[in-house]
Motif scaffolding. Structure first.
Motif, mmCIF file in Angstrom:
data_model
loop_
_atom_site.group_PDB
_atom_site.id
_atom_site.type_symbol
_atom_site.label_atom_id
_atom_site.label_comp_id
_atom_site.label_asym_id
_atom_site.label_seq_id
_atom_site.Cartn_x
_atom_site.Cartn_y
_atom_site.Cartn_z
ATOM 1 N N ARG A 1 0.864 -1.192 0.000
ATOM 2 C CA ARG A 1 0.000 0.000 0.000
ATOM 3 C C ARG A 1 0.898 1.239 0.000
ATOM 4 N NH1 ARG A 1 -3.419 -3.349 -0.657
ATOM 5 N NH2 ARG A 1 -4.926 -4.137 0.861
ATOM 6 N N SER A 2 0.318 2.348 -0.460
ATOM 7 C CA SER A 2 1.090 3.597 -0.533
ATOM 8 C C SER A 2 1.023 4.373 0.775
ATOM 9 C CB SER A 2 0.506 4.491 -1.632
ATOM 10 O OG SER A 2 0.560 3.837 -2.858
ATOM 11 N N TYR A 3 2.130 5.004 1.139
ATOM 12 C CA TYR A 3 2.177 5.893 2.305
ATOM 13 C C TYR A 3 3.015 7.119 1.939
ATOM 14 C CZ TYR A 3 -0.136 2.115 4.666
ATOM 15 O OH TYR A 3 -1.064 1.163 4.989
ATOM 16 N N LEU B 1 2.954 9.075 8.996
ATOM 17 C CA LEU B 1 1.763 9.097 9.864
ATOM 18 C C LEU B 1 0.869 7.961 9.376
ATOM 19 C CD1 LEU B 1 -0.257 10.457 11.875
ATOM 20 C CD2 LEU B 1 -0.977 11.914 9.952
ATOM 21 N N GLU C 1 -9.614 -0.387 10.853
ATOM 22 C CA GLU C 1 -10.235 -1.619 11.336
ATOM 23 C C GLU C 1 -10.229 -2.615 10.184
ATOM 24 O OE1 GLU C 1 -11.188 -2.781 14.212
ATOM 25 O OE2 GLU C 1 -10.467 -0.882 15.044
ATOM 26 N N VAL D 1 -2.609 -3.822 5.712
ATOM 27 C CA VAL D 1 -1.255 -3.276 5.849
ATOM 28 C C VAL D 1 -1.159 -2.309 7.033
ATOM 29 C CG1 VAL D 1 0.602 -2.041 4.671
ATOM 30 C CG2 VAL D 1 -0.823 -3.655 3.400
ATOM 31 N N SER D 2 -2.185 -1.507 7.255
ATOM 32 C CA SER D 2 -2.100 -0.560 8.380
ATOM 33 C C SER D 2 -2.061 -1.309 9.720
ATOM 34 C CB SER D 2 -3.247 0.453 8.340
ATOM 35 O OG SER D 2 -4.485 -0.181 8.519
HETATM 36 C C1 LIG Z 1 -0.814 7.984 -2.632
HETATM 37 C C2 LIG Z 1 -1.342 7.470 -1.291
HETATM 38 C C3 LIG Z 1 -0.744 7.900 -0.122
HETATM 39 C C4 LIG Z 1 -1.219 7.444 1.126
HETATM 40 N N1 LIG Z 1 -0.616 7.880 2.273
HETATM 41 C C5 LIG Z 1 -1.052 7.408 3.477
HETATM 42 C C6 LIG Z 1 -0.422 7.845 4.705
HETATM 43 O O1 LIG Z 1 0.548 8.634 4.711
HETATM 44 N N2 LIG Z 1 -0.918 7.338 5.873
HETATM 45 C C7 LIG Z 1 -1.966 6.452 5.910
HETATM 46 O O2 LIG Z 1 -2.355 6.024 7.011
HETATM 47 N N3 LIG Z 1 -2.574 6.030 4.765
HETATM 48 C C8 LIG Z 1 -2.133 6.470 3.567
HETATM 49 N N4 LIG Z 1 -2.732 6.019 2.415
HETATM 50 C C9 LIG Z 1 -3.757 4.943 2.510
HETATM 51 C C10 LIG Z 1 -3.035 3.581 2.540
HETATM 52 O O3 LIG Z 1 -2.404 3.352 1.287
HETATM 53 C C11 LIG Z 1 -3.968 2.386 2.774
HETATM 54 O O4 LIG Z 1 -5.004 2.439 1.830
HETATM 55 C C12 LIG Z 1 -4.550 2.352 4.183
HETATM 56 O O5 LIG Z 1 -3.507 2.268 5.147
HETATM 57 C C13 LIG Z 1 -5.467 1.135 4.336
HETATM 58 O O6 LIG Z 1 -4.761 0.001 3.915
HETATM 59 P P1 LIG Z 1 -4.988 -1.417 4.622
HETATM 60 O O7 LIG Z 1 -4.216 -2.442 3.865
HETATM 61 O O8 LIG Z 1 -4.738 -1.317 6.082
HETATM 62 O O9 LIG Z 1 -6.541 -1.608 4.431
HETATM 63 P P2 LIG Z 1 -7.279 -2.612 3.360
HETATM 64 O O10 LIG Z 1 -7.017 -4.033 3.755
HETATM 65 O O11 LIG Z 1 -6.912 -2.206 1.983
HETATM 66 O O12 LIG Z 1 -8.765 -2.246 3.688
HETATM 67 C C14 LIG Z 1 -9.282 -0.998 3.197
HETATM 68 C C15 LIG Z 1 -10.571 -0.681 3.930
HETATM 69 O O13 LIG Z 1 -11.516 -1.726 3.774
HETATM 70 C C16 LIG Z 1 -11.960 -2.145 5.047
HETATM 71 N N5 LIG Z 1 -12.086 -3.629 5.065
HETATM 72 C C17 LIG Z 1 -11.087 -4.504 4.836
HETATM 73 N N6 LIG Z 1 -11.542 -5.754 4.941
HETATM 74 C C18 LIG Z 1 -12.864 -5.659 5.243
HETATM 75 C C19 LIG Z 1 -13.896 -6.591 5.481
HETATM 76 N N7 LIG Z 1 -13.663 -7.904 5.430
HETATM 77 N N8 LIG Z 1 -15.131 -6.124 5.770
HETATM 78 C C20 LIG Z 1 -15.374 -4.808 5.824
HETATM 79 N N9 LIG Z 1 -14.442 -3.872 5.606
HETATM 80 C C21 LIG Z 1 -13.205 -4.291 5.321
HETATM 81 C C22 LIG Z 1 -10.930 -1.734 6.040
HETATM 82 O O14 LIG Z 1 -11.521 -1.436 7.286
HETATM 83 C C23 LIG Z 1 -10.350 -0.511 5.431
HETATM 84 O O15 LIG Z 1 -11.058 0.629 5.849
HETATM 85 C C24 LIG Z 1 -2.305 6.502 1.169
HETATM 86 C C25 LIG Z 1 -2.916 6.083 -0.013
HETATM 87 C C26 LIG Z 1 -2.443 6.567 -1.229
HETATM 88 C C27 LIG Z 1 -3.105 6.084 -2.510
#
Ligand SMILES: Cc1cc2nc3c(=O)[nH]c(=O)nc-3n(C[C@H](O)[C@H](O)[C@H](O)COP(=O)(O)OP(=O)(O)OC[C@H]3O[C@@H](n4cnc5c(N)ncnc54)[C@H](O)[C@@H]3O)c2cc1C
Length: 330
Positions: free
Chosen positions: A88-90, A113, A118, A122-123
């Motif tokens: 994922r991007s940060y 940050l 939830e 990746v977060s």
């Molecule tokens: C260019 C760019 C820069 C970014 N910079 C930042 C940064 O600096 N800091 C930051 O915190 N984030 C940043 N983000 C966002 C980051 O890339 C991720 O998208 C974010 O951290 C969520 O990723 P994840 O893998 O934890 O969630 P994912 O697994 O991708 O889930 C995404 C969402 O779906 C929900 N979800 C997942 N599974 C389920 C399920 N089974 N049922 C219901 N809901 C579900 C999760 O609760 C979540 O809200 C950035 C994104 C971009 C595109």
């Protein structure tokens, strides 16, 4: 002709190594580069700041390894979740003036940050890691290259969408000032919107003062608020920051945006369908944050040719008929 084509990259390379004789490359896409966590700070109940240092000692000695990309504009890196093999991007936070300060590692450290989602894969993984753990990053990816002619920036940031706002301030104010380019410092107005006060403790500004009797009125400002306040003190003429908090009933609505853009309400006419990007380079309006925040204010981004593009202007901005600002959705 062929010799010419070959000569240009060779000459550029020779120029590059003459200007930056010892500049090592930290990133080497498409490979991931190992970093280790040197600091982990809780900055709100849902967010942490991670400081990462490249594992390669040579790059740590380098004075300013991200110089080129900081000169361009907003950028991100990808972080890998090794067990699931997903990334994922940060957004790297710039070297700070308030809470963070320049790192003791010669500038090779990167701070992020990170909000814990939830059920986010990746977060949640990043929140589970402790100091000393290894993380793999790939990049950098320039998101928006800032034009030289920019004179005004309005940045509407929701939650972690504040990270690219800090990048814009760094590139347009800090780097330009360091480069002696003080005649070209633009006017930047940021609104940072959060659902809860706990995400922006101590952040007040514009028309928004601490309510009397509010416990938070005297609380020490949070990490990012300190950083923003430090920048405001350094650039009082060029930087204004406002905070809106859902649970306190302050809003990022058409009235607030109109006053930020300095347009009279009567001038805001509805337009039919306008492409998001225009040729205007001097006035930039960013909308940065979670999908729902961007959709509400500026309409959804759109998949175009296999990648996420800007899409049309929608939402509040479309109703306002923004004409003379170039809109960027991040
Ligand atoms: C260019 C760019 C820069 C970014 N910079 C930042 C940064 O600096 N800091 C930051 O915190 N984030 C940043 N983000 C966002 C980051 O890339 C991720 O998208 C974010 O951290 C969520 O990723 P994840 O893998 O934890 O969630 P994912 O697994 O991708 O889930 C995404 C969402 O779906 C929900 N979800 C997942 N599974 C389920 C399920 N089974 N049922 C219901 N809901 C579900 C999760 O609760 C979540 O809200 C950035 C994104 C971009 C595109």
């Amino acid at each position: 002709m062929r010799g010419c084509v070959l000569a240009i990259p060779i000459l550029s390379y020779i120029t590059y190594i003459n200007v930056f004789p010892h500049a090592p490359k930290i990133f080497d896409p498409p490979r991931f580069t190992p970093f280790s966590i040197t600091r982990r700070e809780h900055v709100s109940p849902t967010s942490i700041i991670l400081t990462l240092r490249p594992k390669d000692a040579r790059s740590v000695e380098c004075e300013d390894p991200y110089r080129e990309v900081w000169g361009k504009g907003t950028w991100s890196v990808e972080v890998k979740q090794p067990e699931l093999q997903i990334a994922r991007s940060y957004t790297p936070l710039p070297p700070g003036v308030g809470a963070g300060g320049r790192s003791g590692s010669g500038g090779a450290d990167l701070r992020f940050l990170i909000r814990r989602e939830e059920r986010g894969e990746v977060s949640r993984y990043l929140h589970s890691l402790q100091v000393g753990a290894q993380i793999e990053l790939r990049g950098p990816k320039v998101e928006v290259e800032l034009p030289a002619a920019v004179s005004d920036v309005v940045f509407l940031a929701g939650g972690t969408g504040i990270a690219p706002a800090l990048q814009v301030v760094y590139t347009l104010l800090e780097r330009r000032k360091e480069g002696g380019d003080t005649d070209r410092l633009p006017n930047i107005r940021i609104v940072w919107a959060n659902r809860k006060r706990e995400d922006c403790v101590g952040g007040y500004g514009g028309d928004h003062n601490p309510p009397t009797g509010n416990r938070d009125g005297n609380a020490a400002p949070g990490y990012i608020v300190r950083e923003l306040q430090g920048l405001q003190e350094k650039y009082p003429e060029n930087l204004q920051v406002q905070y809106v908090v859902d649970e306190e009933g302050t809003m990022l609505d058409q009235k607030r945006i109109t006053s930020l853009l300095n347009t009279r309400q009567s001038d805001a006419k509805t337009v039919k369908y306008s492409p998001v990007t225009t040729r205007i380079d001097s006035k930039l309006l960013f909308v940065s944050g979670p999908e729902g925040f961007v959709n509400y204010l500026a309409g959804p981004k759109k998949w175009e040719g296999g990648r996420e593009g800007q899409g049309e202007i929608g939402g509040v901005l479309r109703r306002m008929g923004i004409r003379d600002w170039k809109v960027w959705k991040l």
